[in-house]
Motif scaffolding. Structure first.
Motif, PDB file in Angstrom:
ATOM      1  N   LEU A 142     -32.271   9.163  45.281  1.00 29.54           N
ATOM      2  CA  LEU A 142     -31.434   9.851  46.267  1.00 29.54           C
ATOM      3  C   LEU A 142     -30.636  10.961  45.604  1.00 29.54           C
ATOM      4  O   LEU A 142     -30.431  10.963  44.390  1.00 29.54           O
ATOM      5  N   ARG A 143     -30.171  11.881  46.436  1.00 25.26           N
ATOM      6  CA  ARG A 143     -29.345  12.964  45.911  1.00 25.26           C
ATOM      7  C   ARG A 143     -28.480  13.536  47.032  1.00 25.26           C
ATOM      8  O   ARG A 143     -28.783  13.360  48.205  1.00 25.26           O
ATOM      9  N   PHE A 144     -27.407  14.188  46.664  1.00 25.38           N
ATOM     10  CA  PHE A 144     -26.637  14.961  47.631  1.00 25.38           C
ATOM     11  C   PHE A 144     -25.956  16.116  46.919  1.00 25.38           C
ATOM     12  O   PHE A 144     -25.767  16.105  45.696  1.00 25.38           O
ATOM     13  N   HIS A 145     -25.632  17.130  47.697  1.00 20.83           N
ATOM     14  CA  HIS A 145     -25.062  18.345  47.139  1.00 20.83           C
ATOM     15  C   HIS A 145     -24.136  18.978  48.165  1.00 20.83           C
ATOM     16  O   HIS A 145     -24.136  18.597  49.346  1.00 20.83           O
ATOM     17  N   ARG A 146     -23.347  19.942  47.741  1.00 23.34           N
ATOM     18  CA  ARG A 146     -22.524  20.679  48.688  1.00 23.34           C
ATOM     19  C   ARG A 146     -23.435  21.466  49.633  1.00 23.34           C
ATOM     20  O   ARG A 146     -24.479  21.973  49.224  1.00 23.34           O
ATOM     21  N   SER A 147     -23.058  21.547  50.888  1.00 26.55           N
ATOM     22  CA  SER A 147     -23.917  22.188  51.882  1.00 26.55           C
ATOM     23  C   SER A 147     -24.236  23.637  51.527  1.00 26.55           C
ATOM     24  O   SER A 147     -25.304  24.146  51.873  1.00 26.55           O
ATOM     25  N   ASN A 148     -23.312  24.295  50.840  1.00 32.49           N
ATOM     26  CA  ASN A 148     -23.534  25.692  50.457  1.00 32.49           C
ATOM     27  C   ASN A 148     -24.028  25.837  49.019  1.00 32.49           C
ATOM     28  O   ASN A 148     -24.088  26.949  48.483  1.00 32.49           O
ATOM     29  N   TRP A 149     -24.365  24.698  48.383  1.00 35.84           N
ATOM     30  CA  TRP A 149     -24.892  24.677  47.018  1.00 35.84           C
ATOM     31  C   TRP A 149     -23.906  25.235  45.986  1.00 35.84           C
ATOM     32  O   TRP A 149     -24.304  25.631  44.889  1.00 35.84           O
ATOM     33  N   GLN A 150     -22.622  25.224  46.305  1.00 36.78           N
ATOM     34  CA  GLN A 150     -21.628  25.603  45.305  1.00 36.78           C
ATOM     35  C   GLN A 150     -21.528  24.500  44.246  1.00 36.78           C
ATOM     36  O   GLN A 150     -21.883  23.346  44.496  1.00 36.78           O
ATOM     37  N   PRO A 151     -21.045  24.807  43.033  1.00 39.27           N
ATOM     38  CA  PRO A 151     -20.925  23.780  41.989  1.00 39.27           C
ATOM     39  C   PRO A 151     -20.023  22.633  42.443  1.00 39.27           C
ATOM     40  O   PRO A 151     -19.116  22.810  43.262  1.00 39.27           O
ATOM     41  N   LEU A 152     -20.302  21.440  41.920  1.00 39.59           N
ATOM     42  CA  LEU A 152     -19.474  20.273  42.211  1.00 39.59           C
ATOM     43  C   LEU A 152     -19.144  19.558  40.906  1.00 39.59           C
ATOM     44  O   LEU A 152     -19.783  19.773  39.874  1.00 39.59           O
ATOM     45  N   ASN A 153     -18.155  18.700  40.985  1.00 39.50           N
ATOM     46  CA  ASN A 153     -17.684  17.976  39.809  1.00 39.50           C
ATOM     47  C   ASN A 153     -17.940  16.489  39.996  1.00 39.50           C
ATOM     48  O   ASN A 153     -17.335  15.862  40.870  1.00 39.50           O
ATOM     49  N   GLN A 154     -18.834  15.923  39.183  1.00 37.37           N
ATOM     50  CA  GLN A 154     -19.084  14.476  39.250  1.00 37.37           C
ATOM     51  C   GLN A 154     -18.106  13.680  38.393  1.00 37.37           C
ATOM     52  O   GLN A 154     -17.995  12.470  38.567  1.00 37.37           O
TER      53      GLN A 154
END
Length: 473
Positions: A142-154
């Motif tokens: 599975l995976r998920f990301h910001r809807s606008n593909w901006q960077p995220l911090n795990q």
């Protein structure tokens, strides 16, 4: 899953017709409720990406109990800290059980912490089958990301384990079976509260609308005096040139219950297409509980199958201007033959903040399950000051964020319509039925599905076929 993944014609119902369980994770338990006896699962986790573009929690569910566990009863939660202002999209890259049998929805924690204010809830359709004792689901990549593909911090995510590169038990992911917590430790302050499943006493009497739909036909004067309108005006949504036909709304007895039937029909042209809709004339419903028992159908009553039919129960108000932030709409929508890019049957629940008709832009959050929902189903929607929650047949189906809460009152609606005529191009006449047993709204009270059932039973025991004590807005 994304706020904008569904590309579809804009909702014009209001203008034309009217003018992810909070904190229900699981903790390390010393004793389980009796309902969970013999049913136990563990969740194994490994991370597949430590980068900044998407989160990749790979999971396995293991049956550690002594009896088979229907996977449709299992919910798994992965907790994370959302980036400011971000919405998220879920995807399944590959799964032994098949990605079509795995669902992903996002929810908001009642008590945010420094490492968690959201969660991804992973569920299963009936097609995932039953997990035998000792068996596991195999990989769920599975995976998920910001809807606008901006960077995220795990790095600040509660459930993230950067060193977890091989599958192993992971208690920072929680699981429930049939609403009963059986695995894991939720973020602090979000300890489990098992979902009530047994009979319960109805809540104290308050303002409510109840209708058993005991009418003689669409022209029965009582329909209007009870606050309903049977739609006859033209316009969308659906097939251009179609008619909204009052005569396609009928009433009958099935056993001891009175039933409302909405029929859609077509012979393959816009002029031959008939849609059906019933809605409240008043827009006076806002926070509280909305419930209905609805029979969805996969096959036509007669003629060839395949039309892209939409069968619904929803609340809505009018869009006063493109992207107006006081618009609201909350939908149960069943598509027995697919549509909006889906190839087969799918049930959506969608919470709308706003939209722009042209060029099309939507702001909403939705949950979906790709499976047949033919037959009778108990649909419950609750709206309070924190979230919008959808239940189907007593089980939570979707939980949506506080940013989608209504600012203005709404109407209550049922309709059935065809998206287009591309699903079935035959000119042979065919028709589809959607049935409704009752509708209930209780103002400003959040009822459990069991409380809804008890309240409806109390109305029927008292011989009350209709009540409306909800004040005008």
């Amino acid at each position: 899953m994304s706020d904008q993944t569904r590309t579809r014609a804009p909702r014009l119902r209001a203008a034309l017709a009217v003018a992810a369980v909070t904190g229900l994770g699981a903790t390390a338990l010393t004793a389980l409720p009796a309902a969970a006896a013999g049913e136990a699962v563990a969740v194994q986790y490994r991370q597949s990406a430590t980068g900044s573009d998407q989160v990749e929690p790979w999971l396995k569910v293991v049956n550690t109990g002594t009896t088979g566990v229907p996977l449709s009863q299992v919910k798994v939660r992965y907790y994370f800290k959302a980036d400011a202002g971000a919405s998220y999209a879920y995807a399944c890259s590959w799964a032994v059980k098949g990605c079509a049998n795995i669902t992903g929805t996002f929810g908001t924690l009642a008590n945010p912490t420094a490492t968690a204010d959201r969660y991804l809830e992973v569920g299963f359709t009936a097609g995932a089958g039953t997990l035998a004792p000792g068996a596991d689901t195999g990989d769920m990549q599975l995976r998920f990301h910001r809807s606008n593909w901006q960077p995220l911090n795990q790095g600040d995510d509660y459930s993230f384990g950067p060193a977890q590169t091989a599958y192993a038990n992971w208690t920072k992911v929680t699981a429930t079976v049939g609403g009963v917590p059986v695995w894991g430790t939720a973020p602090a302050g979000n300890e489990p509260t098992p979902t009530p499943t047994g009979p319960t006493t109805p809540p104290p009497t308050g303002a409510a609308l109840f209708d058993d739909f005991d009418y003689t036909g669409h022209a029965d004067p009582a329909i209007g005096s009870h606050g309903w309108s049977v739609r006859s005006n033209s316009g969308g949504p659906g097939v251009p040139g179609a008619t909204w036909a009052p005569e396609n709304v009928t009433f009958a007895k099935e056993g001891t219950n009175s039933i409302m039937n909405l029929r859609s029909s077509t012979a393959g042209t816009g002029e031959s297409t008939r849609h059906a809709e019933v809605l409240t004339k008043a827009t006076k419903f806002k926070n509280g509980t909305y419930a209905a028992r609805v029979r969805f159908s996969d096959a036509p009553v007669s003629g060839p199958d395949g039309d892209r039919v939409v069968q619904t129960f929803f609340t809505i108000n009018d869009l006063k201007a493109p992207m107006a932030d006081d618009y609201a709409e909350y939908d149960f929508e069943y598509l027995p033959n697919g549509g909006w890019g889906e190839p087969a049957n799918i049930l959506y629940t969608t919470s709308w903040e706003t939209y722009r008709p042209d060029p099309w832009e939507a702001v909403n959050q939705h949950s979906e399950v790709r499976a047949s929902y033919a037959g009778w189903h108990d649909l419950v929607l609750t709206v309070d000051d924190d979230s919008i929650v959808y239940h189907v047949d007593g089980q939570e189906f979707g939980r949506h964020d506080a940013r989608y809460l209504p600012e203005r009152p709404m109407s209550i609606n049922f309709n059935q319509w065809l998206i287009d005529l591309a699903g079935q191009t035959s000119t042979t006449p065919r028709s589809y039925d959607q049935k409704v047993d009752y509708v209930l709204h209780v103002k400003d009270q959040v009822l459990t599905p069991a409380q809804v059932a008890a309240k409806v039973a109390a109305y029927r025991s008292a011989g009350t076929a209709f009540e409306d004590t909800v004040p005008a807005s």
